[in-house]
Write an enzyme that holds these catalytic residues in place. Structure first.
Site: not given
Ligand code: GLC
Length: 751
Positions: A286
């Site tokens: 993430d």
């Molecule tokens: C965010 C979220 C995740 C998302 C990623 C890209 O922090 O936790 O669900 O897909 O970053 O935006």
């Protein structure tokens, strides 16, 4: 001038030498791998957000020179938040033509409930219990997304959630594991279609792996304390189901589980996902979750964080720059083996191959197709149908609904709001592009005399992802006009709820009542007109005790997306008979949280009135205000007793449960007939019941329909005391009904 052999030429040779045999085709990845330098391999594991949209902490990304240089020197394998066929093509061209091997980028984006055509937020859509519908909306989202030059969505989010304080419950499918798994599969199939290399399908992403929905106290990014049995029996099944239907990627989660961050959890990533399940897709971190191993306190540096994450099984580093800065040295020092690195790179290259990018890096960047695909009529029609089916009728005292009045007041800060219904995680939606409730009502019921008053404001500050919300808490200047309008009406529709960005990521609340002055306004209106229909637009279950006790009709309308106003009007007018059922319990108070239907018995379950020594809160009625699986209809349904084909079930054989449901009303209506099962005695404590099947069917006025459910060993299996998966002999209870709180039951014994 750097001499580069564009990928097409590289593969031109390779393709000439390759048969059409798919196994030989896989050699292309290995052939490419064999040509790559260590730096180029590391580059494939590096992902940056480029473009104006931040979906995590950090400075405006994409403008820093170092990132651009890395992009142009083959040190970036993927980008996110780059939108548009033109932008994508230009960036892809620069990378393919300026890097030695011309390996194309894969473009990712959060398409959570639609790209331009916005569907109900996933928690709302899950209330439809319509798997075909949810596959169809994901399909349309994929068509629009792929036309915009994006090949990979970071969805579906499949975190089981039982805490409505957590803002991200809006992204998921509620509190139940079985339903969550069924919905995850439907959405993965919708996004990916039958052929990932087709230009109208996109790679899906099973997220967040794992346990994120159990963040302590509902605070986002917080620590998680769940045991191994709960992890395997409650959290894991939607992810396993997604892997079984071929989800192309996984994303790990920010949280730790009992001290081990999921980004660097070898049990989750190596033993379970890539080991037991033999998963051959790719795992992306993430947003900077690799770098966040440092604040978690398990890594002293990005060097250590990179080592922990890739050795544990995380393949790509989103926004962390930990891999790109450290993996070369880690491999040279032998702290990360070349096999581990190659496995990660192979998974990334295989994703690009499956998407068809190695054949044609530009296949997704067609501006003409982009122009023709967005918000087509059939997309909007589907959005309206999805929205209607997501609406849950919570209360309808005196059959105030469907509306019969001719003079109706529409009051509340959301009634003419064309932006809030789009919700959070709105992807590339145009601002203010939703049909408001007032528009839907006036267009859908032209013979009715509608009046309007805002009553109060709701969100007065920035209403977007990055900034803190500011809620109006003192300006009551609109009350008088609202009261005047209410006095003059036969019926009042109060449209209240949460702003779009009061749920979603980083939007946890400690108090989940109607925010701001809304409840105060509702009580003032109630003093002058009691014929109120409360239409709620919110991203999570709310505590609405006063409302539930006093307001005759309550409609849960979530954030329903582009066609919200028309869909709500379809229900309020009676054009569509509401069929939604809650997938997450509504607590009576924050103090009850977590409150959910499939809880354990405990050693002191309540055994009847006048007993004090049992598990309960003294100061609140037992159970939620509205339970899992609950939702009313304009029809009324009655259930016959459950009849089992046998009172004894042998292992390996199945039995059936039959029930007849009758629509006793004069209105055709859809009913979600639900099957729950309880394992009365197990090697570990078992839930009082678990959803194990459902059928949503239209039952005509006056008609009776028989429903049959097959009870198999699979439905009775769980991760037992020794963590083996299977059944245990003994007594089982079978429940069938219209919600988790309204059931007919029968018993059988498993031999
Ligand atoms: C965010 C979220 C995740 C998302 C990623 C890209 O922090 O936790 O669900 O897909 O970053 O935006």
């Amino acid at each position: 001038m750097k001499f580069t052999v564009p990928l097409a030429m590289v593969f031109g040779v390779l393709i000439a030498g390759c048969s059409n045999d798919s196994t030989k085709k896989d050699n292309r990845v290995d052939q490419l791998l064999s040509q790559m330098t260590l730096e180029e391999k590391v580059g494939q594991l590096n992902q940056y957000a480029v473009g104006p949209e931040l979906t995590g902490p950090g400075e405006k990304t994409g403008q820093t020179k170092i990132r651009y240089d890395q992009l142009m020197s083959g040190q970036v394998g993927s980008v996110l938040n780059v939108l548009g066929a033109k932008n994508g093509r230009e960036m892809q061209q620069q990378v393919v033509e300026n890097t030695r091997l011309g390996i194309p980028l894969v473009f990712g984006y959060d398409v959570i409930h639609g790209y331009k055509t916005i569907f109900p937020i996933p928690l709302g859509e899950s209330s439809s219990w319509d798997l075909g519908l949810m596959e169809a909306t994901a399909r349309v989202a994929a068509v629009e997304t792929s036309a915009a030059g994006v090949q990979w969505t970071f969805a579906p989010m499949m975190d089981v959630g039982r805490d409505p304080r957590w803002g991200r419950v809006m992204e998921g499918a509620g509190e139940d594991t079985y339903l969550g798994a069924e919905i995850a599969k439907a959405r993965v199939k919708g996004f990916q279609g039958g052929d990932l290399s087709s230009t109208n399908t996109i790679a899906a992403c099973a997220k967040h792996f794992a346990g994120y929905g159990f963040s302590e106290s509902g605070k986002d990014y917080n620590n998680v304390y769940i045991g191994q049995h709960m992890l395997l029996n409650t959290v894991i099944p939607p992810f396993k189901a997604s892997a079984e239907v071929g989800v192309a990627t996984f994303m790990n989660s920010f949280n730790d589980i009992d001290g081990i961050p999921s980004t660097a959890n070898p049990y989750l990533l190596r033993d379970l996902l890539k080991g037991d399940w033999k998963y051959d897709g790719m795992v992306v971190s993430d947003w900077n979750s690799v770098g966040e191993l440092i604040p978690h306190g398990v890594a002293r540096s990005k060097y250590e964080a990179a080592r922990m994450a890739i050795n544990a099984g995380s393949d790509m580093d989103m926004e962390g720059a930990a891999f790109v800065e450290n993996l070369k040295q880690l491999v040279e020092k032998g702290e990360v083996s070349m096999n581990v690195l190659d496995d990660a790179v192979r998974r990334v290259l295989t994703l690009k191959q499956r998407l068809g990018l190695l054949d044609d890096p530009y296949k997704y960047f067609d501006e003409a197709r982009e122009a023709e695909q967005m918000m087509k009529k059939e997309h909007l029609d589907l959005a309206r149908d999805a929205a209607r089916k997501s609406i849950v009728l919570l209360k309808n005292e005196g059959n105030l609904l469907p509306l019969k009045a001719n003079r109706i007041a529409v009051i509340g800060p959301l009634a003419k709001d064309k932006d809030t219904p789009i919700g959070n995680w709105r992807a590339a939606a145009e601002p203010n592009s939703a049909v408001s409730l007032f528009e839907g009502l006036t267009e859908g019921m032209p013979d009715v005399n509608f009046s309007y008053a805002e009553g109060c404001k709701l969100s007065i500050g920035p209403n977007n992802f990055v900034n803190e919300l500011q809620i109006e808490n003192s300006d009551r200047s609109g009350f008088a006009e609202a009261i005047r309008v209410a006095r003059g009406a036969e019926v009042v529709i109060m449209n209240l709820g949460e702003p779009a960005y009061m749920s979603g990521e980083a939007r946890s609340r400690s108090d989940i009542g109607l925010p701001g002055l809304q409840l105060e306004l509702l009580k003032e209106i109630y003093k002058v007109n009691k014929n109120i229909v409360l239409v709620m637009m919110n991203g999570r279950p709310l505590t609405i005790e006063w409302e539930a006790e006093n307001i005759p009709a309550i409609v849960e309308a979530w954030h329903l997306g582009s066609m919200a106003g028309h869909a709500i009007a379809d229900v309020l007018s009676g054009r569509y008979n509401p069929s939604g059922k809650l997938t997450m319990s509504f607590p009576r108070s924050v103090g009850q949280i977590p409150v959910y239907y499939n809880h354990k018995m405990s050693g002191r379950p309540s055994t009847g009135p006048n007993m004090v020594f049992y598990t309960h809160h003294m100061d609140v009625d037992r159970g939620p205000r509205y339970p899992f699986g609950y939702g009313l209809s304009y029809s009324t349904f009655s259930y016959s007793p459950v009849v089992l084909s046998d009172s004894v079930k042998a292992n390996g054989k199945s039995i059936t449960a039959k029930v007849t449901v009758t629509n006793n009303s004069a209105v055709d209506g859809e009913e979600v007939v639900q099957l729950y099962i309880r394992d009365v005695v197990g090697s570990i404590t078992r839930p009082v019941m678990e959803l194990k099947g459902f059928q949503k069917t239209m039952i005509s006025a006056g008609e009776s329909k028989e429903f049959t459910f097959e009870i198999t060993d699979e439905l009775l299996s769980f991760y037992r005391l020794d963590f083996s998966f299977g059944t245990e002999p003994g007594d089982f209870e079978v429940f069938v009904g219209s919600s988790s709180a309204n059931l007919q039951s029968a018993r059988f014994t498993l031999k």
